[in-house]
Write an enzyme that holds these catalytic residues in place. Sequence first.
Site, mmCIF file in Angstrom:
data_model
loop_
_atom_site.group_PDB
_atom_site.id
_atom_site.type_symbol
_atom_site.label_atom_id
_atom_site.label_comp_id
_atom_site.label_asym_id
_atom_site.label_seq_id
_atom_site.Cartn_x
_atom_site.Cartn_y
_atom_site.Cartn_z
ATOM 1 N N GLN A 106 51.656 81.242 66.806
ATOM 2 C CA GLN A 106 52.196 80.685 68.050
ATOM 3 C C GLN A 106 51.793 79.215 68.153
ATOM 4 O OE1 GLN A 106 50.260 82.422 71.379
ATOM 5 N NE2 GLN A 106 51.804 81.844 72.862
ATOM 6 N N SER A 136 50.163 75.424 72.522
ATOM 7 C CA SER A 136 49.218 74.495 73.142
ATOM 8 C C SER A 136 49.112 73.179 72.379
ATOM 9 C CB SER A 136 47.822 75.121 73.187
ATOM 10 O OG SER A 136 47.879 76.371 73.804
ATOM 11 N N GLU A 189 52.350 88.112 75.864
ATOM 12 C CA GLU A 189 50.968 87.802 75.477
ATOM 13 C C GLU A 189 49.989 88.356 76.501
ATOM 14 O OE1 GLU A 189 50.284 83.659 74.831
ATOM 15 O OE2 GLU A 189 48.395 84.033 73.782
ATOM 16 N N GLU A 191 42.189 80.849 86.261
ATOM 17 C CA GLU A 191 42.716 80.108 87.415
ATOM 18 C C GLU A 191 44.241 80.171 87.419
ATOM 19 O OE1 GLU A 191 40.409 78.959 85.334
ATOM 20 O OE2 GLU A 191 38.654 78.923 86.657
HETATM 21 C C1 LIG Z 1 40.867 82.846 71.924
HETATM 22 C C2 LIG Z 1 41.996 81.874 72.137
HETATM 23 C C3 LIG Z 1 43.186 82.017 71.395
HETATM 24 C C4 LIG Z 1 44.236 81.102 71.575
HETATM 25 N N1 LIG Z 1 45.352 81.234 70.779
HETATM 26 C C5 LIG Z 1 46.359 80.321 70.910
HETATM 27 C C6 LIG Z 1 47.500 80.379 70.027
HETATM 28 O O1 LIG Z 1 47.575 81.213 69.112
HETATM 29 N N2 LIG Z 1 48.503 79.489 70.197
HETATM 30 C C7 LIG Z 1 48.457 78.527 71.167
HETATM 31 O O2 LIG Z 1 49.408 77.744 71.281
HETATM 32 N N3 LIG Z 1 47.361 78.412 72.004
HETATM 33 C C8 LIG Z 1 46.332 79.287 71.878
HETATM 34 N N4 LIG Z 1 45.215 79.181 72.704
HETATM 35 C C9 LIG Z 1 45.149 78.094 73.691
HETATM 36 C C10 LIG Z 1 45.241 78.560 75.151
HETATM 37 O O3 LIG Z 1 46.550 78.988 75.459
HETATM 38 C C11 LIG Z 1 44.814 77.357 76.033
HETATM 39 O O4 LIG Z 1 43.473 77.074 75.711
HETATM 40 C C12 LIG Z 1 44.926 77.691 77.501
HETATM 41 O O5 LIG Z 1 46.279 77.780 77.901
HETATM 42 C C13 LIG Z 1 44.221 76.655 78.390
HETATM 43 O O6 LIG Z 1 44.647 75.372 78.097
HETATM 44 P P1 LIG Z 1 43.597 74.193 77.814
HETATM 45 O O7 LIG Z 1 42.598 74.697 76.826
HETATM 46 O O8 LIG Z 1 44.386 72.980 77.471
HETATM 47 O O9 LIG Z 1 42.837 73.993 79.186
HETATM 48 P P2 LIG Z 1 43.351 73.128 80.428
HETATM 49 O O10 LIG Z 1 44.769 73.485 80.734
HETATM 50 O O11 LIG Z 1 43.068 71.687 80.179
HETATM 51 O O12 LIG Z 1 42.453 73.684 81.596
HETATM 52 C C14 LIG Z 1 41.113 73.199 81.820
HETATM 53 C C15 LIG Z 1 40.579 73.864 83.098
HETATM 54 O O13 LIG Z 1 41.376 73.473 84.240
HETATM 55 C C16 LIG Z 1 41.882 74.631 84.909
HETATM 56 N N5 LIG Z 1 43.228 74.355 85.416
HETATM 57 C C17 LIG Z 1 44.254 73.770 84.730
HETATM 58 N N6 LIG Z 1 45.361 73.721 85.481
HETATM 59 C C18 LIG Z 1 45.052 74.308 86.675
HETATM 60 C C19 LIG Z 1 45.784 74.578 87.878
HETATM 61 N N7 LIG Z 1 47.068 74.230 87.992
HETATM 62 N N8 LIG Z 1 45.149 75.234 88.878
HETATM 63 C C20 LIG Z 1 43.847 75.590 88.769
HETATM 64 N N9 LIG Z 1 43.089 75.349 87.666
HETATM 65 C C21 LIG Z 1 43.684 74.724 86.629
HETATM 66 C C22 LIG Z 1 41.912 75.716 83.862
HETATM 67 O O14 LIG Z 1 41.884 77.013 84.423
HETATM 68 C C23 LIG Z 1 40.661 75.405 83.038
HETATM 69 O O15 LIG Z 1 39.528 75.963 83.658
HETATM 70 C C24 LIG Z 1 44.123 80.052 72.523
HETATM 71 C C25 LIG Z 1 42.935 79.902 73.269
HETATM 72 C C26 LIG Z 1 41.872 80.784 73.068
HETATM 73 C C27 LIG Z 1 40.592 80.594 73.852
#
Ligand SMILES: Cc1cc2nc3c(=O)[nH]c(=O)nc-3n(C[C@H](O)[C@H](O)[C@H](O)COP(=O)(O)OP(=O)(O)OC[C@H]3O[C@@H](n4cnc5c(N)ncnc54)[C@H](O)[C@@H]3O)c2cc1C
Length: 389
Positions: A87, A90, A205, A358
């Site tokens: 996938q 991100s 998912e 969140e």
């Molecule tokens: C084990 C694991 C497997 C994964 N596998 C994949 C994969 O296969 N493919 C892929 O594409 N991605 C994958 N991911 C990525 C995952 O989808 C993202 O890490 C996730 O969507 C959060 O995005 P970010 O890390 O950019 O955090 P951010 O979006 O930057 O968030 C940072 C913090 O801000 C908070 N926040 C952000 N927006 C808001 C809002 N509107 N309201 C309240 N709080 C908010 C969040 O909750 C978080 O605490 C994986 C992640 C993990 C941990």
Amino acid sequence: MSLLQWRTLLVDAGWAVPSWPVRWHGRGLPSWADGIVAAELSRAGAAGLPVGAGMSLAAPTILAHGPDSIRERFLRPLLTGEETWCQLFSEPGAGSDLAGLVTRAELDGDEWVVDGQKVWNTSAHHADLGMLVARTDWGVPKHKGLTYFVLPMHQPAVEVRPLRQMNYHSSFNEVFMAGARIPRDFVVGEVGDGWRATLTTLAFERRFGVMRRPKHGEASGRALDEARVEAAAHFETYKWYPQRAGRVDLVVEQSQSNGTSQSPVVRQEIARLLSLQKVSIWTAERAQASRALGRTPGPEGSIGKLATSIIARQAARVHTMIAGAHAMLGGLESPLGGVIAEVLLSTPAQSIAGGTDEIQRNILGEKALGLPREPAVDQERAFRDVPRN
Ligand SMILES: Cc1cc2nc3c(=O)[nH]c(=O)nc-3n(C[C@H](O)[C@H](O)[C@H](O)COP(=O)(O)OP(=O)(O)OC[C@H]3O[C@@H](n4cnc5c(N)ncnc54)[C@H](O)[C@@H]3O)c2cc1C
């Protein structure tokens, strides 16, 4: 008979996924038929479908959004396990705000040319194909200019770099695309309508949660042996996932064996943990029963995802109460050979993967409770005019 030959027979007979339409390798049966057939195959000592992002995410998305040319090209090799998927959603600046992604795809003759970076891509290091969401129109609001592609991973313009996690494992990757090529018609749904297909993938998912290892029993045979090797290779990436879910199964035995079960405080926390788990199982069963009756999925996906995070955190807390300071130790002489330390280092991932806690709360607030939407200033204007860093 090889695994490929066996799965080809299954697919041709329509028994691989009996709930799928007859035209797309199924038998048009209700969704409960899939579970029954899978259980019977396992009971008979026969190999079933491949596990992974292909079956759990790409297949339902392609089935739902097509077009037929994509269903024709990708569903069969996905069912037989000939092609594996990852996938590619991100990005460093777009996780929760996925629709703000900036990987670009531009049409050049009969091919799309892709430039950008993805991150946290599980299993990208051994996938054949990627579910890629990229921006194809910068002149429309952010959700409208996205297209959902199938990216062939094995090409020089796609570079996959593994990441190292704090729990010592390496399950994720960064994926860099510099002039990567995609055939013009490798588009799921329609050009510019990728957000709809993306939401389908994200819904599945949340729903599929912790991946289950197929049961192959004691039986042997070429197809089954190949299925075991395939599953072992796949689960190598996911070997810490049980720890990520908190290992609730270990709690009672650990507590009884070191005497902490005598403490009323520990017992109370264990009871809380087991109650949370029981309620979560009932919610999942209710959702399953509702799906079997053909009802539209409700908020159970987000509730279940959130519950899994809460349970994992409570389990980590209880493990710490039981093991004390030893919970921090790794290595052979530590509690359960380092498993408890791994639980502590892995449970934070549960609250992030597949949409953070969140974000699940936002979904529940807005979609289930009908609360006002979060204020947003970037929904209506052209994406190229939206300020971003
Ligand atoms: C084990 C694991 C497997 C994964 N596998 C994949 C994969 O296969 N493919 C892929 O594409 N991605 C994958 N991911 C990525 C995952 O989808 C993202 O890490 C996730 O969507 C959060 O995005 P970010 O890390 O950019 O955090 P951010 O979006 O930057 O968030 C940072 C913090 O801000 C908070 N926040 C952000 N927006 C808001 C809002 N509107 N309201 C309240 N709080 C908010 C969040 O909750 C978080 O605490 C994986 C992640 C993990 C941990």
